[in-house]
Structures are given as C-alpha cells and as structure tokens.
Design an enzyme around this catalytic site. Structure first.
Site, PDB file in Angstrom:
ATOM      1  N   LYS A  27       7.588  23.921 -22.899  1.00 58.53           N
ATOM      2  CA  LYS A  27       8.090  23.696 -21.541  1.00 58.53           C
ATOM      3  C   LYS A  27       7.114  24.286 -20.526  1.00 58.53           C
ATOM      4  CE  LYS A  27      11.131  27.771 -21.780  1.00 58.53           C
ATOM      5  NZ  LYS A  27      12.510  28.273 -21.871  1.00 58.53           N
ATOM      6  N   HIS A  28       7.068  23.744 -19.307  1.00 56.05           N
ATOM      7  CA  HIS A  28       7.882  22.665 -18.731  1.00 56.05           C
ATOM      8  C   HIS A  28       6.937  21.518 -18.409  1.00 56.05           C
ATOM      9  CE1 HIS A  28       9.843  26.534 -17.776  1.00 56.05           C
ATOM     10  NE2 HIS A  28      10.986  25.907 -17.954  1.00 56.05           N
ATOM     11  N   ARG A  41      18.903  35.642 -23.370  1.00 58.58           N
ATOM     12  CA  ARG A  41      20.367  35.502 -23.322  1.00 58.58           C
ATOM     13  C   ARG A  41      21.044  36.464 -24.280  1.00 58.58           C
ATOM     14  NH1 ARG A  41      18.896  33.000 -18.875  1.00 58.58           N
ATOM     15  NH2 ARG A  41      18.165  30.855 -19.188  1.00 58.58           N
ATOM     16  N   ARG A  94       6.502  35.192 -17.800  1.00 61.22           N
ATOM     17  CA  ARG A  94       6.959  34.332 -18.899  1.00 61.22           C
ATOM     18  C   ARG A  94       5.785  33.561 -19.507  1.00 61.22           C
ATOM     19  NH1 ARG A  94      11.218  30.597 -16.159  1.00 61.22           N
ATOM     20  NH2 ARG A  94      11.609  29.928 -18.320  1.00 61.22           N
ATOM     21  N   ASP A 139      14.940  19.334 -18.162  1.00 60.47           N
ATOM     22  CA  ASP A 139      15.428  20.648 -17.783  1.00 60.47           C
ATOM     23  C   ASP A 139      16.872  20.446 -17.307  1.00 60.47           C
ATOM     24  OD1 ASP A 139      15.515  23.370 -17.281  1.00 60.47           O
ATOM     25  OD2 ASP A 139      13.660  23.426 -16.126  1.00 60.47           O
ATOM     26  N   ASP A 178      17.728  30.099 -24.698  1.00 60.74           N
ATOM     27  CA  ASP A 178      16.476  30.575 -24.087  1.00 60.74           C
ATOM     28  C   ASP A 178      16.333  32.048 -24.435  1.00 60.74           C
ATOM     29  OD1 ASP A 178      15.503  28.274 -22.385  1.00 60.74           O
ATOM     30  OD2 ASP A 178      17.502  28.513 -21.535  1.00 60.74           O
ATOM     31  N   HIS A 228      15.271  25.913  -9.782  1.00 58.77           N
ATOM     32  CA  HIS A 228      16.707  26.169  -9.879  1.00 58.77           C
ATOM     33  C   HIS A 228      17.370  26.043  -8.509  1.00 58.77           C
ATOM     34  CE1 HIS A 228      15.210  28.221 -13.515  1.00 58.77           C
ATOM     35  NE2 HIS A 228      16.393  27.963 -14.028  1.00 58.77           N
TER      36      HIS A 228
END
Length: 339
Positions: A169-170, A71, A139, A252, A63, A182
C-alpha cells in the site's frame, strides 16, 4: 459465491443484525480494528464468529504495522517499532536491516496468526517527500525508493513466513500527499517522470505481491478528474500494465472523507474502475448496507487473484522459536532504537 467486499464490525462481538447482514452479503473477507480487540480469547472467538457467518475460512485483515499504527496493543501483542527504523538501520548495515525487516514482519504475522488473523496490511511502500503530510511519516520503510523496495521485499517474505498475507500500500503512492486522505482528498501535481522514477519504483519492485491497496489521491499527471481508487486509467494503465501488478487489488477504506457521494456509488465506481474488492472499515450498518448494494460477485479475474492469494496462507505453521526471534530482533535494532 463471495461478493467483492471486505467489511469491519462495530464491537468485540457480533450483533444479530451484523451476523444476518454478513450471511446475506457474503463478503470475501473482514477487517479488525482496535475497537474489536479486547482480549485474546475474545479476538479468537470473534474471528470464528465472522467466518461462521459466511461458512468458510474467509480472510481476516488487520493493520498491524508497528509504531503508531497497531490495532493490537500490549498485552494482546508486543509493542513493535515503526518501520522507518529498518531504513535507519540500513544506513549503518544494509544486510542487518534486511534481516530485521524480515524478522520484524514475521513476528508481526505470528502475533496476528495466534489470534486467528491471517492478513496483515503491510508493507507501506510509499516514498515520503519533504513537506508532505505526516500521515505516512515513520510508517515508511525509508526515504529512498530503492531501499523501500529492498526492505519491502523482506516484509512481504517475512509476513508470508509468519503465516500472514501481506498487502502492499498505497498504490500508486501516497508519499507526496499534502493532506490526510482520511480527512480530505489530496491532489499531487508532480509530473509523470518524477512519479515514475521515485514513487512508482517500490511498487514495480514488488508487483508480484498477492494483495494491494489503492490510494484515495488525485494525480494530475495520471487522471486529474478522479482519485486513483476510482480511476480506470490509473488502475489499468499504471497499476496493472505499468507496474505489472496482478494481485488482488482492494480499495482503501470507502468511508474515508477523501471520497464523496453515496456508498453504493463509491463501491460501484471503484469496481468499475478495476478494483477487485472494496474495503469498508467502520462497521456502520447503514453504510455497509449501501456498499453491499454496489458490490458485485467476486468472479472472473478478480476471483482468480483472490484464490491465488489465499492459497499462499499456510494452514499448518511450523514450530517457531519466538524467544530466540525476539532476542535477535532486539539485538538487530539496538543501534536505532532510543528509549
């Protein structure tokens, strides 16, 4: 034959237990996180180790969106702006915004490919709504569905031009969620007509993308009993038939708290609902072992979709004027970047 799974690993090198597990489980691909990324040579070596366990050039995902979801951080890769900057630029100059979105995605892809990573999980096609949880926030490419579709096309094309497969996504849309999936299971209560007109529009526009990722969200108007990832109704009727999406569909992360129950059951339910591949990210061996019990061979239509996606990854990349691209990208975004 590969199994319908993508796994993460715990650290910067593979343990003997991880290597043995991956050899036996033979996942379709792998995914990296910040915990796996300590240095340039180390990441290249880890990618080689992962592929060596399955004795093929398996895809390796990350990602690397820019902004808060990156990351790879400096000095591993340059700091990139969040993708809402492209939407802000579009208000001033739509054509320059399209160029910036393409070039930004290509630069992200180049950053990844230089390390051995060949799938970047962009673009986010969710349409953020007022009052929704900010897990999407900046995002998103824009707050307007039509512009998200327009700029999303540029991100898909730019990713491919830079040598990385993109992942839309998503699916079928995370922009209305009032909670972070999450941490808990969001529920969207808006009617089908509103979803069709707004949330679904960018996904219909990019239904030819090679890879997609589901949302762990319950949509009352679609299937009030199951989140999209586990809903045959959502995957078959909305994503496949409604959007016309024929790319490889991955879940996911199965370890997100929006889902409950044994990991074997989560994997089985996702695949039975119509997902092609399950994604497990945290590298916890006990969880991965449980997922592997519920995963099945990647075959039939799922294998066809996976092969079609992988065929788009160029193994030989043309020369790239990085300095010129970096300069042009900065120039384009100057009106919407605040220091």
């Amino acid at each position: 034959m590969a199994t319908a799974a993508i796994y993460g690993c715990a650290g910067e090198t593979l343990s003997s237990d991880e290597a043995a597990f991956f050899r036996d489980a033979d996942p379709w691909g792998f995914i990296l996180f910040a915990r796996n990324c300590g240095g340039t040579k180390q990441i290249v070596r880890l990618c080689h180790q992962l592929r060596e366990t399955v004795a093929r050039n398996a895809p390796i995902l990350i990602d690397q969106e820019g902004g808060r979801v990156a990351r790879l951080k400096p000095p591993l890769a340059p700091r990139r702006p969040p993708m809402d900057r492209f939407g802000e630029l579009a208000k001033l100059d739509p054509e320059k915004a399209k160029e910036a979105a393409f070039l930004g995605a290509k630069l992200l892809a180049e950053d990844c490919r230089n390390l051995g990573i060949d799938v970047n999980c962009v673009p986010v096609l969710d349409v953020p709504q007022p009052g929704a949880h900010d897990i999407i926030g900046d995002r998103a490419l824009s707050t307007r569905a039509e512009m998200i579709g327009t700029l999303g096309r540029q991100v898909v094309d730019g990713s491919l031009a830079g040598g990385c497969l993109p992942v839309i996504k998503h699916l079928p849309g995370h922009g209305r969620a009032l909670a972070d999936s999450h941490l808990e299971l969001p529920r969207v209560t808006d009617d089908r007509e509103e979803l069709e007109e707004v949330d679904f529009a960018p996904f219909r526009a990019l239904a030819d993308a090679p890879l997609g990722m589901t949302a762990h969200i319950v949509f009352d108007a679609l299937d009030p009993d199951r989140p999209a990832t586990l809903s045959g109704t959502v995957i078959r009727d909305v994503i496949r038939e409604g959007f016309g999406f024929d790319g490889l569909l991955m879940t996911d992360d199965l370890s997100m708290k929006a889902l409950t129950g044994r990991f074997r059951d989560r994997a089985e339910a996702s695949l039975n609902a119509g997902c092609d591949v399950v994604l497990h990210c945290n590298g916890e061996m006990a969880e991965m072992t449980d997922v592997a019990e519920g995963a099945k061979a990647l075959e039939g239509e799922a294998a066809r979709r996976g092969d079609a996606a992988l065929a788009l990854i160029p193994r030989d990349r043309p020369d790239f004027d990085r300095d010129g691209a970096e300069a042009r990208f900065s120039e384009l975004l100057r009106p919407v970047i605040t220091v």
